[in-house]
Design an enzyme around this catalytic site. Structure first.
Site, short mmCIF file in Angstrom:
data_model
loop_
_atom_site.label_atom_id
_atom_site.label_comp_id
_atom_site.label_asym_id
_atom_site.label_seq_id
_atom_site.Cartn_x
_atom_site.Cartn_y
_atom_site.Cartn_z
N ASP A 205 26.98 122.12 59.81
CA ASP A 205 27.20 123.43 60.65
C ASP A 205 27.70 124.62 59.67
O ASP A 205 27.79 125.72 59.80
CB ASP A 205 28.14 123.50 61.66
CG ASP A 205 28.16 124.39 62.67
OD1 ASP A 205 27.25 125.05 63.02
OD2 ASP A 205 29.41 124.85 63.11
N SER A 229 27.74 129.38 66.52
CA SER A 229 26.79 128.46 67.01
C SER A 229 26.58 128.56 68.53
O SER A 229 27.50 128.34 69.08
CB SER A 229 27.24 127.11 66.41
OG SER A 229 27.57 127.32 64.83
N GLN A 279 19.31 125.32 64.52
CA GLN A 279 20.40 125.84 65.26
C GLN A 279 19.79 127.34 65.54
O GLN A 279 19.31 127.82 64.74
CB GLN A 279 21.70 125.94 64.36
CG GLN A 279 22.85 126.49 64.92
CD GLN A 279 24.12 126.72 64.03
OE1 GLN A 279 24.23 127.61 63.66
NE2 GLN A 279 24.76 125.53 63.88
#
Length: 289
Positions: A205, A229, A279
Site C-alpha cells: 500500500d 485507498s 488499487q
C-alpha cells in the site's frame, strides 16, 4: 517501528476467540490508520483460521471508513468455504459500531502446473546506486515541502529507494510510472510464507498511488489533493526471500472522476515475479479558497 520485529508485533493480532481478533495501530505519518496495516492485519486474522497446508493466493478488499489510530480494530472472520483445494474467508474490520473495512481472501493447496511470468524492466539502477528515503531527507530535507519532510521523518521498518527522484518543486507532469526498490530492516530469514505475505501486503500500500498522481504533477501534489485507498487487490504467485532488495514496479493506466487507478508488480532482485497488485484510490482536488 524500526525493524521487522516491530512490524510483526503490529501485524500479529490478539486472539479473542477462534474467529475474532484485535489489533492496534501505528501511524506512518498520517492522522488516520494506514491502509496497508489493515490489509495485513486482516490477512493475519484470515490465515489463522485456515490449514497451514493452504497458502494465500489472492485477496480483494474495500476501505469503507478511515480508521482511528487511538482505537482497537476488531477483525471478524467468516468461513465462506473449505473445499478440496481452496478455502475462502471473509474478514470485516470494526471500530466501535462502525465497519471500516471488508476483505475476501482465498487460500490454495500446493499444486504443480504450468508456469510463466512477465519480465522485470531492464536497465533499472540497482539499489546500491540510489538514495533511500532517509538519505533523501538528509540531503534535501530543507528544500522539501513541510508535509513531505514530516512524512520522511517517520521511523519505518522498511527502506525504500525510488529509481527516479521527482522534484516536487518542478511542477512538471511526468509519465504514469514509478519503480521503487525496498528491503525490510532486520532479520527475516526464518519467517514462514504466511508471515512474509502479510509483510508484503503491508508494503504493497506504499507508493502505488504515486504513479497515478505523476501525470498531474504540474498542478497536483500531496498538499492540495485528498488521497485515500478505496480498494486493494493482490495476487501471490511464488515464495520469496525478504532479506534482499525487491522491486515494486507500478503504473497507472487511468485517472478520472476524482479517482486514480494503479497496478503493480513485485519482483525479487533476480527477476522472479512474486505478486501483483491493483488499487483504486481517491484523488480529489482540494479547493483552497
Amino acid at each position: 517501528m524500526t525493524t521487522v520485529e516491530d512490524l510483526l508485533k503490529l501485524l500479529v493480532l490478539e486472539k479473542v476467540n477462534d474467529y475474532v481478533f484485535n489489533g492496534v495501530s501505528k501511524t506512518i505519518g498520517n492522522s488516520i490508520v494506514f491502509g496497508g496495516q489493515v490489509l495485513a492485519q486482516a490477512i493475519n486474522a484470515a490465515s489463522r483460521t485456515v490449514s497451514s497446508q493452504r497458502s494465500l493466493h489472492s485477496m480483494h478488499a474495500y476501505f469503507l471508513e478511515a480508521g482511528n489510530l487511538d482505537h482497537l480494530i476488531t477483525y471478524n472472520v467468516t468461513v465462506v468455504r473449505d473445499g478440496g483445494s481452496f478455502s475462502v474467508r471473509r474478514v470485516t474490520a470494526h471500530q466501535n459500531e462502525n465497519t471500516i473495512f471488508i476483505l475476501a481472501a482465498s487460500f490454495h493447496i500446493k499444486e504443480e502446473g504450468y508456469s510463466h511470468q512477465i519480465e522485470m524492466k531492464p536497465g533499472l539502477k540497482q539499489p546500491e546506486d540510489l538514495l533511500s528515503w532517509n538519505e533523501i531527507l538528509d540531503q534535501f530535507g530543507n528544500a522539501l515541502p513541510k508535509s513531505l519532510k514530516a512524512f520522511f521523518e517517520v521511523k519505518r521498518p522498511i527502506d525504500f529507494k525510488p529509481t527516479e527522484i521527482v522534484n516536487p518543486m518542478d511542477k512538471k507532469d511526468v509519465p504514469p510510472y514509478s519503480d521503487v526498490w525496498f528491503r525490510i530492516k532486520g532479520d527475516a530469514k526464518d519467517l514462514d510464507l504466511a508471515t512474509k505475505q502479510q509483510i508484503l501486503t503491508y508494503i504493497s500500500d506504499y507508493n502505488i498511488l504515486v504513479s497515478a498522481l505523476n501525470p498531474h504533477a504540474s498542478k497536483a501534489h500531496w498538499g492540495n489533493t485528498q488521497t485515500a485507498s478505496l480498494d486493494h487487490s493482490m495476487w501471490y504467485f511464488r515464495d520469496f526471500d525478504l532479506n534482499d532488495w525487491m522491486l515494486y514496479s507500478m503504473e497507472s493506466p487511468s485517472s478520472s472522476s476524482a479517482r486514480g487507478f494503479a497496478r503493480g508488480s513485485i519482483f525479487t532482485r533476480d527477476g522472479k515475479l512474486i505478486a501483483s497488485v491493483a488499487q483504486e484510490g481517491l484523488m480529489r482536488p482540494i479547493d483552497k479558497k
